[in-house]
Design an enzyme around this catalytic site. Structure first.
Site, short mmCIF file in Angstrom:
data_model
loop_
_atom_site.label_atom_id
_atom_site.label_comp_id
_atom_site.label_asym_id
_atom_site.label_seq_id
_atom_site.Cartn_x
_atom_site.Cartn_y
_atom_site.Cartn_z
N LYS A 116 -29.30 3.64 -48.77
CA LYS A 116 -29.83 2.28 -48.80
C LYS A 116 -30.85 2.09 -49.92
O LYS A 116 -30.89 1.05 -50.57
CB LYS A 116 -30.46 1.94 -47.45
CG LYS A 116 -29.46 1.78 -46.32
CD LYS A 116 -30.17 1.33 -45.05
CE LYS A 116 -29.17 1.06 -43.93
NZ LYS A 116 -28.48 2.27 -43.50
N GLU A 200 -39.17 -1.83 -45.05
CA GLU A 200 -38.95 -3.18 -45.59
C GLU A 200 -39.72 -4.22 -44.80
O GLU A 200 -40.04 -4.01 -43.62
CB GLU A 200 -37.46 -3.55 -45.52
CG GLU A 200 -36.60 -2.82 -46.52
CD GLU A 200 -35.16 -3.29 -46.48
OE1 GLU A 200 -34.44 -2.99 -47.42
OE2 GLU A 200 -34.75 -3.93 -45.48
N HIS A 235 -30.18 -3.83 -32.91
CA HIS A 235 -29.58 -3.88 -34.25
C HIS A 235 -28.09 -3.59 -34.24
O HIS A 235 -27.50 -3.35 -35.29
CB HIS A 235 -30.30 -2.92 -35.21
CG HIS A 235 -31.79 -3.11 -35.24
ND1 HIS A 235 -32.38 -4.23 -35.77
CD2 HIS A 235 -32.80 -2.34 -34.78
CE1 HIS A 235 -33.69 -4.14 -35.66
NE2 HIS A 235 -33.97 -3.00 -35.05
N ARG A 297 -16.19 0.20 -45.96
CA ARG A 297 -15.08 0.44 -45.03
C ARG A 297 -14.66 -0.88 -44.41
O ARG A 297 -15.26 -1.93 -44.67
CB ARG A 297 -15.53 1.39 -43.91
CG ARG A 297 -16.80 0.90 -43.20
CD ARG A 297 -17.14 1.71 -41.99
NE ARG A 297 -18.47 1.47 -41.49
CZ ARG A 297 -18.84 0.45 -40.73
NH1 ARG A 297 -17.95 -0.46 -40.39
NH2 ARG A 297 -20.08 0.32 -40.30
#
Length: 659
Positions: A116, A200, A235, A297
């Site tokens: 990430k 973040e 999440h 994917r």
């Protein structure tokens, strides 16, 4: 096109790929483990290879076993599905070295997007907007804590590798940062083998909107519009829909362009999803979205894109992998109507979404106009603890969002599922909520609604009433000529006859007390049955399943000799709620604990679950160790009630007072 295809996955996605591959004329090869013996995916393929006992690490994550299966069966290509090795660059390279075509992107693109932090740096360079935060290599806790302070709370701690919400924690206050960081790292290490994280800024009204992209080997890149995946818990996505509510043509164009830029920046090929977080405060805006990550994917939610475009994304994947050009240009890709997908999981929302295991007694899904069901299970399938707990996906489409929503609610309401608890009632509660009906909820919706979505009604009175009614129905009619049926003040054998019928409702011991008056049984302690509208009864060999509006109660009759010594002794045992691995013991023998205090954490079905003390007391014994794999119901901690602990340890109590 390939003559044969090996599917390196299981469950509903394996069945989904088999359908398309067979339509295209390919010989299909499935993988399975001993834990999959009752699952239908391997029986539907032309050929199946068993690759292990059950745990994913020794089966679906074993590159060596998968390549050996491909060699033994003469497979030409490998489709990884999603999860497991689908985003593993080493697996893609190993397939190429073995002479197999990997149905997915190049290994270099996986590596670029697999981290990430690296992906965000790459996106910044490509002109794609990213969320402010720290995406660097330094991982010292003090340094990350300082970065979180600089970014400003609330923040998100996110695993550098992987996805699906694993290794992700929201932190609202600085005092909670260290514990959240440790938990995120443990989960990331267990799920991806990589404990690194990034920090973040947390967008306070976040909408999770993703763009489906496709690229071929000839430099063509298109997007297939957006999906809104904002309804999430921990999440993990629960409902997905296309197109996104409130989406403007201007924003769709901007997000589509950014997604295509992202795919081009890494030399992408095949199906991929570029995920954005959009600030939903005040409505969606063309300058209010940020790159989150790219999933290299096929996505679980791809059916909603198929519904609104009329395309088969698995077919596109196979054609691109075979070297063909994309079937359509950007301008020719249609967007019609609306579609919503609901994920059915074996889990109990009323118990913190604890995953369930066991044999499925009934699995009947509806058919109807605009309804599609991608199921991985049938009646008789046994849900094991080794894999993700998703059972099926129910997808409804219509001319507009209202029609799609109505069809999905009707389809879920008509679903008959018995066995492990599911989130069926939870899904119905979401669909019926005015907030979701209006459209545009953010990712905090499920948490904000809380028990309004997860509460489970007490079906025990209904179960007990049914027991009483059934006994009364089976009781022989009184004989008017018999003195045993007399209604006057005298009866042979006493004024009343009583019978106590023991039973279990959801594992809890209950009793139905019956009185015979006038030759007929009555149950004075049993309340009148609640409304039985929509009640469905499903029988198994040893229990009766009562299904109503997505909820389930299990009625059984106990073996009086089957109780364990622990139950007879009345010990205060805290058990494992599911099969899993003890990742942390939060207490030691002799510790005093308060209600709600952490006893241990359990890793099960790729998630970490915190098991809390049900009441205040003293830890009398620890019956497991960290790292141990335990069965559902295994005894982990024995607690002594506070009063009992005080009696057995007076010296300790005096020491505390003196301190």
């Amino acid at each position: 096109m390939f003559a044969s295809l090996l599917i390196a996955n299981r469950g509903e996605i394996a069945r989904r790929i088999i359908r398309t591959a067979r339509r295209m004329g390919m010989r299909t090869i499935a993988l399975a483990t001993e834990a999959d013996r009752s699952w239908p995916h391997w029986r539907e393929a032309d050929e199946a290879v068993f690759i292990g006992e059950g745990p994913a690490a020794d089966s679906y994550l074993s590159i060596e076993k998968i390549l050996r299966a491909a060699e033994e069966t003469g497979a030409e290509a490998v489709h990884p599905g999603y999860g497991f090795l689908s985003e593993n660059a080493h697996f893609a390279e190993a397939c190429a070295e073995a002479g197999l075509t990997f149905v997915g992107p190049p290994a270099a693109a996986m590596r670029a997007m697999g981290s990430k932090s690296e992906a965000k740096a790459l996106m910044e360079a490509a002109g794609v907007p990213v969320v402010p935060g720290y995406h660097g290599e330094r991982q010292e806790p003090d340094f990350l804590r300082r970065k979180a302070y600089e970014i400003g709370y609330p923040v998100l701690i996110k695993a550098v590798a992987g996805g699906g919400g694993r290794g992700m924690r929201r932190v609202d206050k600085a005092k909670d940062f260290d514990a959240a960081l440790q938990s995120a790292r443990r989960e990331a290490q267990g799920a991806f083998g990589d404990p690194r994280v990034l920090i973040e800024r947390y967008v306070t009204a976040p909408r999770h909107i993703e763009i489906q992209v496709f690229a071929d080997q000839h430099g063509h890149v298109v997007h297939l519009y957006e999906r809104d995946c904002s309804v999430q818990r921990r999440h993990q996505k629960v409902l997905e829909e296309a197109p996104a509510p409130g989406m403007s043509e201007e924003l769709r164009a901007a997000m589509g362009e950014a997604a295509v830029k992202a795919a081009r920046a890494v030399g992408y090929e095949g199906a991929g999803t570029v995920e954005f977080i959009a600030d939903g405060a005040g409505g969606l805006k063309a300058d209010g979205f940020f790159f989150m990550e790219m999933n290299t994917r096929l996505q679980v939610e791809h059916p909603v894109t198929e519904a609104v475009t009329g395309l088969d994304l698995v077919e596109w994947q196979l054609r691109v992998a075979a070297g063909e050009s994309l079937p359509l240009t950007q301008e020719a890709i249609p967007l019609r109507g609306h579609a919503i997908e609901a994920r059915l999981y074996a889990e109990d929302p009323s118990s913190g979404f604890a995953p369930g295991t066991g044999r499925i007694v009934a699995a009947d899904f509806p058919a109807g106009e605009g309804v599609r069901v991608d199921s991985g299970v049938d009646a008789g399938t046994r849900v094991s603890p080794f894999y993700d707990s998703m059972l099926a996906k129910v997808i409804a489409s219509g001319a507009d969002r209202r029609q799609a929503l109505e069809r999905l609610e009707a389809a879920l309401a008509a679903t008959r599922f018995a066995g492990p608890r599911t989130n069926l009632a939870f899904l119905l509660a979401i669909l019926r909520s005015p907030e979701f009906s209006a459209g545009g909820v953010d990712t905090g919706f499920v948490d904000a609604k809380g028990e309004a979505l997860t509460a489970r009604p007490d079906l025990a009175p209904l179960a007990l009433s049914l027991v009483a009614q059934e006994i009364a129905r089976r009781a022989p009619a009184p004989d008017p000529a018999s003195p045993w049926s007399g209604c006057e003040g005298f009866e042979l054998g006493g004024l009343e006859r009583q019978l106590a019928v023991p039973c279990l409702v959801d594992g809890e011991a209950r009793e139905v007390r019956l009185l015979w008056r006038g030759g007929r049984p009555h149950a004075p302690d049993v309340a009148a049955a609640r409304a039985t509208d929509g009640l469905v009864q499903v029988s198994s060999e040893d229990a009766l399943y009562l299904l109503q509006d997505g909820h389930q109660a299990v009625l059984a009759f106990p073996d009086p000799l089957g109780r364990s010594l622990a139950e007879v002794a009345g010990e205060n045992l805290v058990r494992a709620p599911m099969h899993g691995r003890i990742t942390r013991l939060g207490v030691a023998e002799g510790d005093r604990v308060e209600a709600g205090e952490l006893l241990f954490t359990l890793e099960a079905m790729k998630m970490e679950h915190s098991i809390l003390a049900p009441a205040a007391g003293r830890v009398a014994a620890l019956l497991a160790v960290e790292g141990e794999q335990v069965e559902e119901g295994a005894e982990i901690v024995r607690l002594e009630p506070v009063a009992q602990a005080a009696q057995t340890a007076p010296a300790e109590a005096l020491d505390e007072v003196s301190r």
